[in-house]
Design a protein around this motif. Sequence first.
Motif, PDB file in Angstrom:
ATOM      1  N   TYR A 108       0.843  -1.213   0.000  1.00  0.00           N
ATOM      2  CA  TYR A 108       0.000   0.000   0.000  1.00  0.00           C
ATOM      3  C   TYR A 108       0.877   1.263   0.000  1.00  0.00           C
ATOM      4  O   TYR A 108       0.605   2.252   0.669  1.00  0.00           O
ATOM      5  CB  TYR A 108      -0.953  -0.005   1.213  1.00  0.00           C
ATOM      6  N   SER A 109       1.943   1.184  -0.800  1.00  0.00           N
ATOM      7  CA  SER A 109       2.912   2.289  -0.803  1.00  0.00           C
ATOM      8  C   SER A 109       2.461   3.489  -1.635  1.00  0.00           C
ATOM      9  O   SER A 109       2.995   4.591  -1.476  1.00  0.00           O
ATOM     10  CB  SER A 109       4.259   1.782  -1.324  1.00  0.00           C
ATOM     11  N   GLN A 110       1.503   3.252  -2.565  1.00  0.00           N
ATOM     12  CA  GLN A 110       0.956   4.341  -3.397  1.00  0.00           C
ATOM     13  C   GLN A 110       2.067   5.237  -3.967  1.00  0.00           C
ATOM     14  O   GLN A 110       2.075   6.456  -3.733  1.00  0.00           O
ATOM     15  CB  GLN A 110      -0.040   5.162  -2.575  1.00  0.00           C
ATOM     16  N   PRO A 111       2.978   4.614  -4.703  1.00  0.00           N
ATOM     17  CA  PRO A 111       4.186   5.365  -5.102  1.00  0.00           C
ATOM     18  C   PRO A 111       4.011   6.219  -6.349  1.00  0.00           C
ATOM     19  O   PRO A 111       4.993   6.672  -6.919  1.00  0.00           O
ATOM     20  CB  PRO A 111       5.185   4.231  -5.356  1.00  0.00           C
ATOM     21  N   TRP A 112       2.775   6.414  -6.799  1.00  0.00           N
ATOM     22  CA  TRP A 112       2.520   7.183  -8.013  1.00  0.00           C
ATOM     23  C   TRP A 112       2.511   8.681  -7.744  1.00  0.00           C
ATOM     24  O   TRP A 112       2.037   9.150  -6.718  1.00  0.00           O
ATOM     25  CB  TRP A 112       1.174   6.768  -8.620  1.00  0.00           C
ATOM     26  N   ARG A 113       3.056   9.417  -8.699  1.00  0.00           N
ATOM     27  CA  ARG A 113       3.003  10.884  -8.661  1.00  0.00           C
ATOM     28  C   ARG A 113       2.691  11.369 -10.074  1.00  0.00           C
ATOM     29  O   ARG A 113       3.149  10.774 -11.041  1.00  0.00           O
ATOM     30  CB  ARG A 113       4.350  11.485  -8.202  1.00  0.00           C
TER      31      ARG A 113
END
Length: 207
Positions: A52-57
């Motif tokens: 659940y790192s949600q590494p999108w930008r």
Amino acid sequence: MLNFSTKELDTLTKIINSRRDVRGNYFNDKKVSNKELKIILESALQAPSVGYSQPWRFKIVKNKSIKNRVFKQFDKSYKKSFKKFKKRPLYKSLKLEGIKEAPINIAVFYKKNKKQVLGQTYMKRSGEYSVVCAICNMWLTARAMNIGLGWVSIVKPKKINKILNISKEHKLIGYLCIGYTKDFLEEPELKTLKWEKKKSLKECILK
Ligand SMILES: Cc1cc2nc3c(=O)[nH]c(=O)nc-3n(C[C@H](O)[C@H](O)[C@H](O)COP(=O)(O)O)c2cc1C
């Protein structure tokens, strides 16, 4: 528990099957509103991500002069690839981006987490795979809204970071062109043009 009907599954299948990569010769002038853009971006945030790192930008690009600079970068890389594809003259006739024609461009980056990420110890690139999942959500959501999306990868990531003034801790995963389209092709263009054949399920299952 939320259960879906077979009709809803049919709709999802239809959306998946009719998603297309939309390139510059198909975008039209109809405006994509901020509300519509938000729906597409919110769908990205629902994607699965390792630990659940949600590494999108996301960097949203609408400015014409920035788009022109990105296009120049694309064009350089595209022309350089001529040599690699010289045995396939079709390459020269392919339209492989919609940077200037699409009203909205989105550069999607992977941002490495400073903390240890659950699940990423052995498969280091699972963070980047998570960003790809987010892009897929955007692609399908856009299609469900009858908005076209095209993925451009014929660019040097570092040059794109520089043009967009994005720090190097952000790794470019995909450069997306988004806008309304005059049409969605019925099948992948590269299939129609016989660049590649469609693989059957049997060919994709390993024995
Ligand atoms: C990771 C990735 C990179 C891609 N890069 C490009 C690209 O640089 N230019 C382009 O025209 N299409 C690009 N595409 C789109 C593919 O060519 C396209 O998905 C494929 O031909 C199947 O067609 P469809 O998406 O219309 O079904 C890319 C797709 C993916 C998933």
